[in-house]
Design a protein around this motif. Structure first.
Motif, PDB file in Angstrom:
ATOM      1  N   MET A   1       0.830  -1.208   0.000  1.00 53.53           N
ATOM      2  CA  MET A   1       0.000   0.000   0.000  1.00 53.53           C
ATOM      3  C   MET A   1       0.864   1.257   0.000  1.00 53.53           C
ATOM      4  SD  MET A   1      -3.047  -1.035  -0.272  1.00 53.53           S
ATOM      5  CE  MET A   1      -3.859   0.542  -0.032  1.00 53.53           C
ATOM      6  N   LEU A   2       1.995   1.217   0.727  1.00 52.71           N
ATOM      7  CA  LEU A   2       2.878   2.382   0.759  1.00 52.71           C
ATOM      8  C   LEU A   2       3.515   2.626  -0.606  1.00 52.71           C
ATOM      9  CD1 LEU A   2       4.569   1.798   4.230  1.00 52.71           C
ATOM     10  CD2 LEU A   2       3.008   3.660   3.626  1.00 52.71           C
ATOM     11  N   LEU A   3       3.897   1.543  -1.269  1.00 56.66           N
ATOM     12  CA  LEU A   3       4.475   1.678  -2.607  1.00 56.66           C
ATOM     13  C   LEU A   3       3.438   2.252  -3.571  1.00 56.66           C
ATOM     14  CD1 LEU A   3       6.395  -1.722  -2.885  1.00 56.66           C
ATOM     15  CD2 LEU A   3       7.298   0.491  -2.155  1.00 56.66           C
ATOM     16  N   LYS A   4       2.218   1.761  -3.471  1.00 51.05           N
ATOM     17  CA  LYS A   4       1.154   2.232  -4.366  1.00 51.05           C
ATOM     18  C   LYS A   4       0.758   3.673  -4.041  1.00 51.05           C
ATOM     19  CE  LYS A   4      -0.613  -2.464  -4.819  1.00 51.05           C
ATOM     20  NZ  LYS A   4      -1.711  -3.401  -4.474  1.00 51.05           N
ATOM     21  N   ALA A   5       0.882   4.057  -2.782  1.00 48.21           N
ATOM     22  CA  ALA A   5       0.571   5.448  -2.415  1.00 48.21           C
ATOM     23  C   ALA A   5       1.504   6.407  -3.145  1.00 48.21           C
ATOM     24  CB  ALA A   5       0.703   5.626  -0.905  1.00 48.21           C
ATOM     25  N   ARG A   6       2.789   6.019  -3.245  1.00 46.76           N
ATOM     26  CA  ARG A   6       3.734   6.887  -3.972  1.00 46.76           C
ATOM     27  C   ARG A   6       3.430   6.885  -5.464  1.00 46.76           C
ATOM     28  NH1 ARG A   6       5.579  10.075  -6.328  1.00 46.76           N
ATOM     29  NH2 ARG A   6       7.651  11.034  -6.332  1.00 46.76           N
ATOM     30  N   LEU A   7       3.045   5.738  -6.015  1.00 48.42           N
ATOM     31  CA  LEU A   7       2.655   5.678  -7.420  1.00 48.42           C
ATOM     32  C   LEU A   7       1.447   6.576  -7.674  1.00 48.42           C
ATOM     33  CD1 LEU A   7       2.930   1.869  -8.350  1.00 48.42           C
ATOM     34  CD2 LEU A   7       4.366   3.739  -9.198  1.00 48.42           C
ATOM     35  N   GLN A   8       0.492   6.550  -6.765  1.00 48.63           N
ATOM     36  CA  GLN A   8      -0.735   7.338  -6.933  1.00 48.63           C
ATOM     37  C   GLN A   8      -0.422   8.830  -6.928  1.00 48.63           C
ATOM     38  OE1 GLN A   8      -3.998   6.199  -4.363  1.00 48.63           O
ATOM     39  NE2 GLN A   8      -4.832   8.291  -4.392  1.00 48.63           N
ATOM     40  N   LEU A   9       0.566   9.230  -6.127  1.00 47.46           N
ATOM     41  CA  LEU A   9       0.939  10.637  -6.105  1.00 47.46           C
ATOM     42  C   LEU A   9       1.533  11.066  -7.448  1.00 47.46           C
ATOM     43  CD1 LEU A   9       2.509  10.924  -2.542  1.00 47.46           C
ATOM     44  CD2 LEU A   9       0.355  11.928  -3.330  1.00 47.46           C
ATOM     45  N   GLU A  10       2.163  10.102  -8.148  1.00 44.49           N
ATOM     46  CA  GLU A  10       2.707  10.404  -9.475  1.00 44.49           C
ATOM     47  C   GLU A  10       1.573  10.503 -10.491  1.00 44.49           C
ATOM     48  OE1 GLU A  10       6.085  11.294 -11.793  1.00 44.49           O
ATOM     49  OE2 GLU A  10       5.855  11.008  -9.618  1.00 44.49           O
ATOM     50  N   HIS A  11       0.684   9.467 -10.482  1.00 47.09           N
ATOM     51  CA  HIS A  11      -0.519   9.483 -11.327  1.00 47.09           C
ATOM     52  C   HIS A  11      -1.401   8.329 -10.893  1.00 47.09           C
ATOM     53  CE1 HIS A  11      -3.242   9.430 -14.762  1.00 47.09           C
ATOM     54  NE2 HIS A  11      -2.769  10.632 -15.084  1.00 47.09           N
ATOM     55  N   TRP A  12      -2.677   8.602 -10.727  1.00 45.07           N
ATOM     56  CA  TRP A  12      -3.618   7.600 -10.216  1.00 45.07           C
ATOM     57  C   TRP A  12      -3.678   6.350 -11.089  1.00 45.07           C
ATOM     58  CZ3 TRP A  12      -7.383   6.524 -13.728  1.00 45.07           C
ATOM     59  CH2 TRP A  12      -7.683   7.505 -14.688  1.00 45.07           C
ATOM     60  N   ALA A  13      -3.424   6.471 -12.388  1.00 42.02           N
ATOM     61  CA  ALA A  13      -3.538   5.311 -13.286  1.00 42.02           C
ATOM     62  C   ALA A  13      -2.444   4.272 -13.026  1.00 42.02           C
ATOM     63  CB  ALA A  13      -3.485   5.769 -14.745  1.00 42.02           C
ATOM     64  N   LEU A  14      -1.349   4.686 -12.377  1.00 35.76           N
ATOM     65  CA  LEU A  14      -0.224   3.773 -12.168  1.00 35.76           C
ATOM     66  C   LEU A  14      -0.522   2.669 -11.164  1.00 35.76           C
ATOM     67  CD1 LEU A  14       2.798   6.264 -12.146  1.00 35.76           C
ATOM     68  CD2 LEU A  14       2.085   4.698 -13.974  1.00 35.76           C
ATOM     69  N   VAL A  15      -1.587   2.814 -10.377  1.00 36.69           N
ATOM     70  CA  VAL A  15      -1.897   1.770  -9.399  1.00 36.69           C
ATOM     71  C   VAL A  15      -2.796   0.691  -9.991  1.00 36.69           C
ATOM     72  CG1 VAL A  15      -1.622   3.349  -7.464  1.00 36.69           C
ATOM     73  CG2 VAL A  15      -3.889   3.015  -8.468  1.00 36.69           C
ATOM     74  N   PHE A  16      -3.277   0.890 -11.199  1.00 35.77           N
ATOM     75  CA  PHE A  16      -4.080  -0.142 -11.868  1.00 35.77           C
ATOM     76  C   PHE A  16      -3.181  -1.289 -12.307  1.00 35.77           C
ATOM     77  CE2 PHE A  16      -7.243   3.041 -11.832  1.00 35.77           C
ATOM     78  CZ  PHE A  16      -8.455   2.511 -12.249  1.00 35.77           C
ATOM     79  N   GLU A  17      -3.733  -2.504 -12.284  1.00 37.01           N
ATOM     80  CA  GLU A  17      -2.975  -3.648 -12.767  1.00 37.01           C
ATOM     81  C   GLU A  17      -2.575  -3.436 -14.221  1.00 37.01           C
ATOM     82  OE1 GLU A  17      -3.367  -8.509 -12.569  1.00 37.01           O
ATOM     83  OE2 GLU A  17      -5.154  -7.359 -13.107  1.00 37.01           O
ATOM     84  N   LYS A  18      -3.489  -2.893 -15.015  1.00 34.36           N
ATOM     85  CA  LYS A  18      -3.215  -2.554 -16.411  1.00 34.36           C
ATOM     86  C   LYS A  18      -3.526  -1.066 -16.606  1.00 34.36           C
ATOM     87  CE  LYS A  18      -4.230  -7.180 -18.200  1.00 34.36           C
ATOM     88  NZ  LYS A  18      -5.033  -7.983 -19.161  1.00 34.36           N
ATOM     89  N   PRO A  19      -2.516  -0.216 -16.505  1.00 28.99           N
ATOM     90  CA  PRO A  19      -2.745   1.232 -16.619  1.00 28.99           C
ATOM     91  C   PRO A  19      -3.417   1.635 -17.926  1.00 28.99           C
ATOM     92  CG  PRO A  19      -0.538   0.794 -15.789  1.00 28.99           C
ATOM     93  CD  PRO A  19      -1.110  -0.534 -16.207  1.00 28.99           C
ATOM     94  N   GLU A  20      -3.207   0.849 -18.983  1.00 26.70           N
ATOM     95  CA  GLU A  20      -3.815   1.208 -20.269  1.00 26.70           C
ATOM     96  C   GLU A  20      -5.336   1.104 -20.226  1.00 26.70           C
ATOM     97  OE1 GLU A  20      -2.424  -3.151 -20.615  1.00 26.70           O
ATOM     98  OE2 GLU A  20      -1.806  -1.264 -19.657  1.00 26.70           O
ATOM     99  N   ASN A  21      -5.867   0.360 -19.231  1.00 21.36           N
ATOM    100  CA  ASN A  21      -7.324   0.233 -19.097  1.00 21.36           C
ATOM    101  C   ASN A  21      -7.871   1.054 -17.930  1.00 21.36           C
ATOM    102  OD1 ASN A  21      -7.317  -1.592 -21.241  1.00 21.36           O
ATOM    103  ND2 ASN A  21      -7.077  -3.370 -19.880  1.00 21.36           N
ATOM    104  N   ALA A  22      -7.050   1.973 -17.413  1.00 21.47           N
ATOM    105  CA  ALA A  22      -7.451   2.745 -16.232  1.00 21.47           C
ATOM    106  C   ALA A  22      -8.640   3.656 -16.534  1.00 21.47           C
ATOM    107  CB  ALA A  22      -6.273   3.582 -15.744  1.00 21.47           C
ATOM    108  N   SER A  23      -9.501   3.772 -15.529  1.00 18.26           N
ATOM    109  CA  SER A  23     -10.685   4.626 -15.638  1.00 18.26           C
ATOM    110  C   SER A  23     -10.800   5.454 -14.364  1.00 18.26           C
ATOM    111  CB  SER A  23     -11.939   3.763 -15.823  1.00 18.26           C
ATOM    112  OG  SER A  23     -13.106   4.477 -15.476  1.00 18.26           O
ATOM    113  N   LEU A  24     -10.936   6.760 -14.507  1.00 18.53           N
ATOM    114  CA  LEU A  24     -11.051   7.638 -13.346  1.00 18.53           C
ATOM    115  C   LEU A  24     -12.298   7.317 -12.534  1.00 18.53           C
ATOM    116  CD1 LEU A  24      -9.887   9.955 -11.728  1.00 18.53           C
ATOM    117  CD2 LEU A  24     -11.092  11.566 -13.241  1.00 18.53           C
TER     118      LEU A  24
END
Length: 282
Positions: A1-24
């Protein structure tokens, strides 16, 4: 969760398993499959530019803890507590630094203050566990000091405290393997960082073979002893280090080479003239 929190601060789509299918919309609802720890580490390095141990001991420790967590959730876990404690200390120590240097600077001041208060208890607990583990290692010094050429790194707790003599037994985490082949597989995967499955799939050499001494399938190449010496081959069943070995003329496994025909102990037992080897070779 801590690793994903930093990814989310960069861009919310980065925490998706497949960022190419990310939906806000899915992100706001929490209706999505998030990425796993290995992918989070890789994205932090490749996209965010943070080197957080995608390779090396921390990555191995994280992967092992994830395996144990999954085992505990689904069918129970029988790993000795000291092994879990040691890897947990490694990962907690890493996460404390990660939060301090890579997550905290990106937070708003209110979030920083809350984080600082919460992390105080974590730091205190980590220090307490570290003192326990250090005391345990000190107690083992006298017991193991004369066995440096007979001890290897334990693939569970990663301490140089695994004694192999008929039954692999780690004096630090108290893990005992009934089968040396299982200990050999864990060593190859966790200490040497090699994938047995991927190696075989890619057509590489077998990473675990039969021992010329005890005929058990628990022989591993390039095993480093606590003393720093490296055995060309080491058996995780009988504990016998082997020097350079040749190959069996029948099966290709490592074996002691004599003049003329070279057969491993297994092939000597099962082969007969005109059987698994051409008769002209006898």
């Amino acid at each position: 969760m801590l690793l994903k929190a930093r990814l989310q601060l960069e861009h919310w789509a980065l925490v998706f398993e497949k960022p190419e299918n990310a939906s806000l919309d899915k992100f706001d609802k929490g209706d999505f499959q998030s990425c796993g720890t290995p992918d989070a580490l890789k994205r932090l390095k490749d996209i965010v530019g943070i080197e957080v141990g995608v390779t090396g001991s921390i990555d191995n420790d994280l992967r092992q803890l994830v395996k144990w967590r999954n085992a505990l959730q689904h069918y129970g876990l029988t790993v000795p507590a000291p092994a879990v404690e040691k890897l947990s200390v490694n990962v907690l120590d890493f996460l404390l630094s990660f939060v301090r240097y890579h997550l905290r600077p990106e937070l708003k001041w209110q979030e920083r203050e809350r984080r600082d208060r919460e992390m105080e208890s974590v730091s205190e607990g980590l220090a307490s566990i570290n003192r326990f583990l250090t005391a345990r290692l000190i107690r083992l010094v006298d017991e193991l000091k004369d066995l440096a050429d007979e001890i290897v790194r334990c693939p569970l707790c990663m301490q140089n405290t695994l004694i192999v003599d008929g039954e692999p037994d780690c004096r630090f985490c108290q893990m005992a393997w009934r089968d040396g082949g299982d200990a050999a597989a864990a060593y190859v995967e966790n200490v040497q960082g090699l994938s047995i499955f991927e190696t075989v799939k890619d057509g590489g050499d077998t990473l675990i073979t039969n021992c010329p001494e005890c005929q058990h399938e628990s022989l591993v190449a390039d095993v480093e002893m606590t003393s720093g010496t490296v055995a060309d081959y080491f058996c995780f069943q009988c504990g016998t280090p082997q020097g350079p070995l040749g190959t069996c003329d029948a099966c290709g496994n490592p074996t002691v080479v004599d003049d003329g025909l070279s057969l491993c102990g297994f092939c000597l037992d099962v082969c007969s003239p005109g059987g698994c080897i051409p008769e002209s070779s006898w």
